[in-house]
Each structure stands twice: as C-alpha cells, then as structure tokens.
Design a protein around this motif. Structure first.
Motif, short mmCIF file in Angstrom:
data_model
loop_
_atom_site.label_atom_id
_atom_site.label_comp_id
_atom_site.label_asym_id
_atom_site.label_seq_id
_atom_site.Cartn_x
_atom_site.Cartn_y
_atom_site.Cartn_z
N VAL A 47 1.10 -0.92 0.20
CA VAL A 47 0.20 -0.14 0.27
C VAL A 47 1.17 0.75 -0.09
N LEU A 48 1.86 1.05 0.13
CA LEU A 48 2.80 2.41 0.82
C LEU A 48 3.38 3.18 0.07
N GLU A 49 3.97 1.63 -1.07
CA GLU A 49 4.23 1.45 -2.85
C GLU A 49 3.28 2.16 -3.46
N LEU A 50 1.59 1.76 -2.92
CA LEU A 50 1.08 2.53 -4.26
C LEU A 50 1.10 4.25 -4.38
N LYS A 51 0.71 3.88 -2.89
CA LYS A 51 0.23 5.39 -2.36
C LYS A 51 1.91 6.47 -3.05
N GLN A 52 2.69 5.90 -3.48
CA GLN A 52 3.83 6.27 -3.77
C GLN A 52 3.80 7.04 -4.92
N VAL A 53 3.65 5.48 -6.05
CA VAL A 53 3.14 5.86 -6.90
C VAL A 53 2.44 6.33 -7.88
N HIS A 54 1.00 6.54 -7.14
CA HIS A 54 -0.43 7.22 -7.22
C HIS A 54 0.08 8.62 -6.74
N ALA A 55 0.91 9.28 -6.36
CA ALA A 55 0.73 10.44 -5.51
C ALA A 55 1.32 10.97 -6.47
N LEU A 56 2.87 10.36 -7.43
CA LEU A 56 3.56 11.01 -8.18
C LEU A 56 2.71 11.10 -9.80
N LEU A 57 2.11 10.07 -9.91
CA LEU A 57 1.35 9.88 -11.13
C LEU A 57 0.25 11.35 -11.02
N VAL A 58 -0.08 11.78 -10.18
CA VAL A 58 -1.53 13.13 -10.35
C VAL A 58 -0.12 13.99 -10.22
N LYS A 59 1.07 13.97 -9.73
CA LYS A 59 1.68 15.42 -10.05
C LYS A 59 1.83 15.20 -11.01
N THR A 60 2.01 14.48 -11.91
CA THR A 60 2.46 14.74 -13.11
C THR A 60 1.15 14.69 -14.22
N GLN A 61 0.10 14.29 -13.19
CA GLN A 61 -0.64 13.84 -14.71
C GLN A 61 -1.55 12.59 -15.54
N SER A 62 -1.06 11.79 -14.62
CA SER A 62 -0.62 10.44 -15.65
C SER A 62 -1.79 9.38 -14.53
N HIS A 63 -2.32 9.63 -13.45
CA HIS A 63 -3.09 9.39 -12.86
C HIS A 63 -3.96 8.18 -13.57
N HIS A 64 -4.40 8.40 -14.95
CA HIS A 64 -5.48 7.12 -15.68
C HIS A 64 -4.26 5.72 -15.80
N SER A 65 -2.99 6.44 -16.04
CA SER A 65 -2.06 5.23 -16.34
C SER A 65 -2.36 4.53 -14.70
N LEU A 66 -2.75 4.25 -13.72
CA LEU A 66 -2.75 3.73 -12.50
C LEU A 66 -3.35 2.04 -12.97
N PRO A 67 -2.66 0.88 -13.03
CA PRO A 67 -3.24 -0.63 -12.97
C PRO A 67 -4.55 -0.75 -11.81
N LEU A 68 -5.68 -0.26 -11.77
CA LEU A 68 -6.70 -0.32 -10.86
C LEU A 68 -6.86 -1.82 -10.93
N THR A 69 -6.84 -3.01 -11.51
CA THR A 69 -6.91 -3.89 -10.76
C THR A 69 -5.80 -4.38 -9.96
N ARG A 70 -4.55 -4.04 -10.32
CA ARG A 70 -3.39 -3.88 -9.50
C ARG A 70 -3.95 -3.27 -7.86
N VAL A 71 -4.14 -2.24 -8.37
CA VAL A 71 -4.74 -1.24 -6.62
C VAL A 71 -5.66 -2.05 -5.94
N ALA A 72 -7.25 -2.68 -6.75
CA ALA A 72 -7.56 -3.67 -6.11
C ALA A 72 -6.93 -4.98 -5.03
N LEU A 73 -6.04 -5.66 -6.04
CA LEU A 73 -5.43 -6.83 -4.84
C LEU A 73 -4.82 -5.97 -3.76
N ILE A 74 -4.30 -5.36 -4.24
CA ILE A 74 -3.28 -4.40 -3.11
C ILE A 74 -3.98 -4.19 -1.21
#
Length: 625
Positions: A34-61
């Motif tokens: 979850v910690l790594e997910l939040k770091q990746v999520h924050a970075l993607l939001v900052k770079t306006q790329s949050h739509h590329s987050l793999p949602l199935t992996r988010v659900a599994l984690i």
C-alpha cells in the motif's frame, strides 16, 4: 557543500524538472504494498498521469487491508465502469486461488460500501468461492441478489446455485431450483445426477438419467460410477455397454469406473477388452487407470498380468499401486512375495498407508507367520503413526485364531480401543471351529447374535464346530434357532465364464441344461481321481446321514459342477476360472488339486476369502487352512 555550490543557478521550476523523471519513465505497475501504491499514485497525480494507474492491481493490493476505502475511492473515480471490472478481477483471483474465503470477505466489504451494483460475473465468482468452502449463508445472499437484479434467466448462475446447494447437503433446495429452472442444459442435469450419486440417492440419480433428453460422456460416467459405488456392478457394466452402442467414446474416468466393476464381478474378458481400449487411447500413462487394472487382474486371478502392469508403471507407482500388488500376492497365497514387495516399497521411498498393512497382515495370516504379523501390527503405529482400524484388528484376530492362539485372540478383542463388530468375533469363531473349542465358540456366537443376527454364515460355522465333535443335539438346536429367527442358509453358488457367457451352478441343483453331461463326466473323473488316491472327505457334510448320502452331497457342490462344465467346454491348456460365493470346502480343495494334475489344467478359484490357484497337483495356498 562545495560540490553543491558549483551547481549552476537555475529557476526553481527548471530545477524541479531535473529532479523528477519524465512521466514516460515511471513504472506505474511497480508496487507491491500500500505504501508503494501511495507513492506511485502521488507521483502520477503530480505528473497528471493518474489515469495510467493499473486499477486491478490497486484492488488486489488493498482489498483485504485497512486501506480498502482508499482503493474504493480510487476505483469510484475511474471512468468507463472500470470499478466493477477491477473488483470482479479481484474476486475471480481470490475465488480461484488458494484462499476462496478472501473472495467472500471482499464481497461483504463491497456490500458495506454499497457499490458497485453486482453483475452476473460478480455473482458467479462469489458463488464459486461459496461452493469451494461450502458457505451456504453467503450463497443464499447471492441468490437473493440474483432474484432482485432480475438475473434468474442466467443459466450459468442457476447451474451454480444447484451445485452450491447440493455440495452443501441441501439436496431439497438443489432439486427445487432444478425443477423451477425454465431452461436446463446438459451441465444442469449432470450436476444433479452426480450430486445425487455422491449423496447415495442412486434411485433418484437413475430416475433423472432416464428422463435426460441428451447425455454426454460425463452423464454416463457418473451413473456407471454410481452403480459401482452401490454394489451394482452388473448394472454398471450393462450401462457401459449401452453407452458404447450409442457411439460415445469413454474417457479415462469412465475407464476407471468400468474397470472397477470388472474387478468386482471378476469379468476378465471385459477387463482385458477395456485394457486394450485404454492402451489404444493413450490412457496407459494414467496412474488411476493402471492402479485399477492391477486390481482387475488380481481379482480375476491373473496375478502375473497384474504384476506386468505394476512393473510397467516404474517410477509412476503410488502407494495405491504398491498396496494393490501386496494385497494381490497375499490373496493368491504368495505371502513371502507380498512381504518382499513391502521391503521394496519402503526402499523406493513410498510410505505405506493403512491399506498396505491390511494386505501385509492378510499375508501373515494365510502363511501362519504369527511373530511377523505381531511385528507388522506394532510397526504400523510405532514407525508410521497409523492408528489401527477395525480391519487391522480383524486381521490380527484371524492370524492368532488360525494359529490356535485363541486365548490371545480373545484378549485382543476384549482390549480393543474400538467396539468389535461381527467380523471380529466371526474370525475368533472360525478359529474355535478349526481348533475344536466349542466353549469359546459359544461366547463368540453370543456377541455375533447381537451384532449380526441374520448372517447365516456364523450359524453354519458354529453348527459345523458342534458336528465335528459329534454334538448332534447342539447342531439340531442351531438349525431350530435359525428357523425361529428366520435365518436361511445361503446356497453355494459358483460361476464360470466361457466365450463371454456366464454359467452359474448352485449346489445340488440339477436344473442346468447340461447337468446330465456334467454328472456323466464327473463319474469318469471320479474313477481317475480314486486311482490317484482321492478319498471323499465326508466329514465336511455335516448331516447325520449315511456316508453314501454324504458323498452324493459332496459330489454336487457348486464348484465341482462348474469345474466339470469348464473341462467339457474349454480347449486343452486353457485355464479355468471359477468364482464362488462361499468358502471352498476341504474336499473340493483336495479334489481340485488332483484334477489339475490329471487334466493338466490351471484352475483358479476365487472364493469368499481368497484365491486358490491349482496347478500340477498343487495349490498356491499350500496348507488350505
């Protein structure tokens, strides 16, 4: 600090771009916590790329963590209904994985959140998990959802409900769903039939089988297996032959089922035919097929053929393979070979199970190896932690009783940690008859009268025990007791198969179409036998009549009639195989040994307790008793 001071002065926003890698270089799937997910999520939001987050992996984690709500928010904001897809992916992963309970836990969490609305995929994944863990409560909740969402026409879901209720033992609910289904396919019928078979309702299963509009191989196999399980092997074989006539090709499971029926019936001809089919179909590599083939050949008296199958298995042998072969050698009178095979089994690294030890104890019993039997009985628990079952105690009591150690056998029964059944006391009774101990026989019979009062065999054994010591009054009392209790003596019946046709002979029965020819042939054989030293053992005829009358009874024993019929109708050198429902008597045993030498025939008899292979005037069991 000196190094830092040498850096060129740049505007802060340019400095930020130097420190952060471009969006294209970020690995958005590289997170496992979850910690790594939040770091990746924050970075993607900052770079306006949050739509590329793999949602199935988010659900599994996050599905089973305290951060479930965090994942739920991410998925709710996803476009194009990806939320439902992601959670369904997660449910499918859990339902088909090692912990199906996790799918049920996730489903409950989703329902607490209220979203997403379940679809037929979500329902099917949760139903699969419920079926695997027999969770009928959650299954009923899903059933209510299906009705509420108007999904009752979904055939896949309806089949899953039938399966779930049946697996959970709710056969009435399963049948209710089945009966109310507007549409059924072959899967629906197969589920009901197979589950009814598993539940022991063979009549119900066969009723549906007869009503079924279209049957496939699985349908036939379920019914064939069901008949074998309930002891109706003849019906199983009949169904298999009907299946072949309809042009359906048996699979490996079908082959195993029909071979099991052949083993029960001693149907060697069909067993060989199925073996050839299995080889042509490439099933010879299937361990279950090979193990059942060993059982067929062992129970049909073809020990060598069974051993050839066993040898060909090589490194594919399982504990079932070894145990079947050990039991086969024991039943056929090759006790030493059974013990040698056990040593080979241990040397190969295969650990024995409780069935292995039943075969070993049988081997010791028939060979009279009392000390070895005691050692094996002790080793079972000491070396392998196997708690003796009632079958093991039965073998031990039989071993001791045959050896004349009746007092010790009785003490074993009295001190057993489990309640002895009629078979245990029957083993002691048989030893008492053999060693003429009528007092202990009477005690054994008292227990048998309570445990198995309608088994005629035990009354006959006690009657024989009295007759052998001349207590004819007691014999008469036993016969009156049988009459008063409605116990009828089972007549001796022997069968022999020639050219695919089974011929049955009943003791004393003169109604067989070829009985005159059989009796005429017997008289000729009798002359030859007496020249070789045969003397009729009239002591086995436990009737208070003249010896001439006793001899007449002896000569009409069913196995003798079957043997003579076989001698008339088989080619020279062809083995004769006979199956008898009762134990072979001493006189028939002696007669068969002499006839095997006179006629130069191998004669194999499978009686109630063992095999007898007569050849060149000898028998594999050596000492009959």
């Amino acid at each position: 600090m000196m190094f830092c001071s040498t850096l060129p002065s740049t505007p802060s926003h340019h400095h930020q771009k130097v420190l952060d890698p471009p969006p294209s270089t970020v690995n958005a799937t590289n997170f496992n916590t979850v910690l790594e997910l939040k770091q990746v999520h924050a970075l993607l939001v900052k770079t306006q790329s949050h739509h590329s987050l793999p949602l199935t992996r988010v659900a599994l984690i996050c599905a089973l963590t305290n951060h479930f709500s965090y994942a739920h928010k991410i998925l709710r904001l996803s476009p194009n209904s990806q939320e439902l897809f992601a959670w369904n992916f997660c449910l499918k992963h859990f339902a088909e994985g090692e912990s199906p309970h996790d799918a049920i836990t996730l489903f409950r969490r989703l329902r607490q959140m209220g979203t997403p609305i379940p679809d037929h995929f979500m329902c099917s994944f949760v139903l699969k998990a419920c079926t695997r863990v027999s969770d009928i409560q959650t299954g009923r909740i899903i059933h209510a959802f299906v009705v509420k969402l108007g999904l009752t026409a979904n055939l896949v879901l309806q089949n899953m409900f039938v399966h779930l209720y049946a697996v959970c033992g709710e056969m009435s609910d399963a049948r209710l769903v089945f009966d109310k289904m507007p549409q059924r396919d072959v899967v629906t019928w197969n589920i009901m039939i197979s589950q009814l078979v598993k539940a022991g309702d063979f009549r119900g299963a066969y009723g549906l089988f007869c009503l079924m509009p279209e049957r496939n191989v699985k349908t036939w196999t379920s019914m064939i297996s069901g008949f074998v399980r309930c002891g109706k092997s003849e019906e199983a074989v009949g169904l298999f032959l009907e299946m072949e006539r309809e042009g359906l090709r048996p699979n490996e499971v079908t082959v195993v089922a029909v071979l099991a029926a052949c083993a029960d019936l001693g149907d060697l001809e069909l067993g060989r035919s199925v073996h050839q089919f299995a080889d042509r179909s490439g099933f010879h590599g299937n361990v279950h097929v090979c193990n059942t083939l060993i059982d067929v050949y062992v129970k049909c008296g073809c020990l060598e053929e069974g051993y050839r199958v066993f040898v060909a298995m090589r490194d594919r042998r399982t504990v079932v393979s070894w145990s079947s072969m050990i039991a086969g050698f024991a039943m056929h009178g090759y006790g030493e070979k059974a013990l040698e095979l056990y040593d080979e089994m241990i040397g190969s690294g295969v650990e024995p199970n409780h069935v292995t030890f039943i075969g070993l104890l049988h081997a010791c019993s028939h060979m009279g190896l009392v000390e070895k039997g005691r050692e094996i009985f002790a080793t079972m628990t000491r070396a392998y932690g196997i708690v003796p079952r009632i079958e093991h105690y039965g073998c031990l009591v039989d071993l001791l009783s045959r050896a004349g150690l009746l007092k010790e056998a009785h003490e074993v029964i009295i001190n057993m940690p489990i309640l002895p059944n009629g078979v245990i006391w029957g083993a002691l009774l048989g030893g008492c008859r053999l060693h003429k101990n009528t007092e202990l026989a009477e005690e054994a019979m008292k227990h048998i009268s309570e445990l198995d009062p309608l088994n005629d065999g035990y009354y006959i054994v006690l009657s024989n025990a009295y007759a052998e010591v001349g207590k004819w009054e007691e014999v008469t009392k036993i016969r009156k007791l049988m009459k008063n209790r409605g116990v009828k003596k089972t007549p001796g019946c022997s069968s022999i198969t020639i050219d695919g046709t089974v011929h049955e002979f009943v003791a004393g029965d003169e109604s067989h179409p070829e009985c005159d020819e059989v009796f005429e042939m017997w008289e000729k054989l009798l002359v030859k036998m007496k020249e070789k030293g045969y003397v009729p053992n009239t002591s086995v005829v436990l009737l208070d009549v003249e010896d001439k009358e006793k001899e007449k009874f002896l000569f009409r024993h069913s196995e003798k009639l079957a043997l003579v019929y076989g001698l008339i109708n088989t080619k020279p050198g062809m083995p004769i195989r006979i199956i008898k429902n009762l134990r072979m008597c001493e006189d028939c045993h002696a007669a068969f040994k002499i006839l095997s030498a006179i006629e130069k025939k191998e004669i194999v008899v499978r009686d109630r307790s063992r095999f007898h292979c007569f050849k060149n005037g000898d028998c594999t069991c050596k000492d009959y008793w």
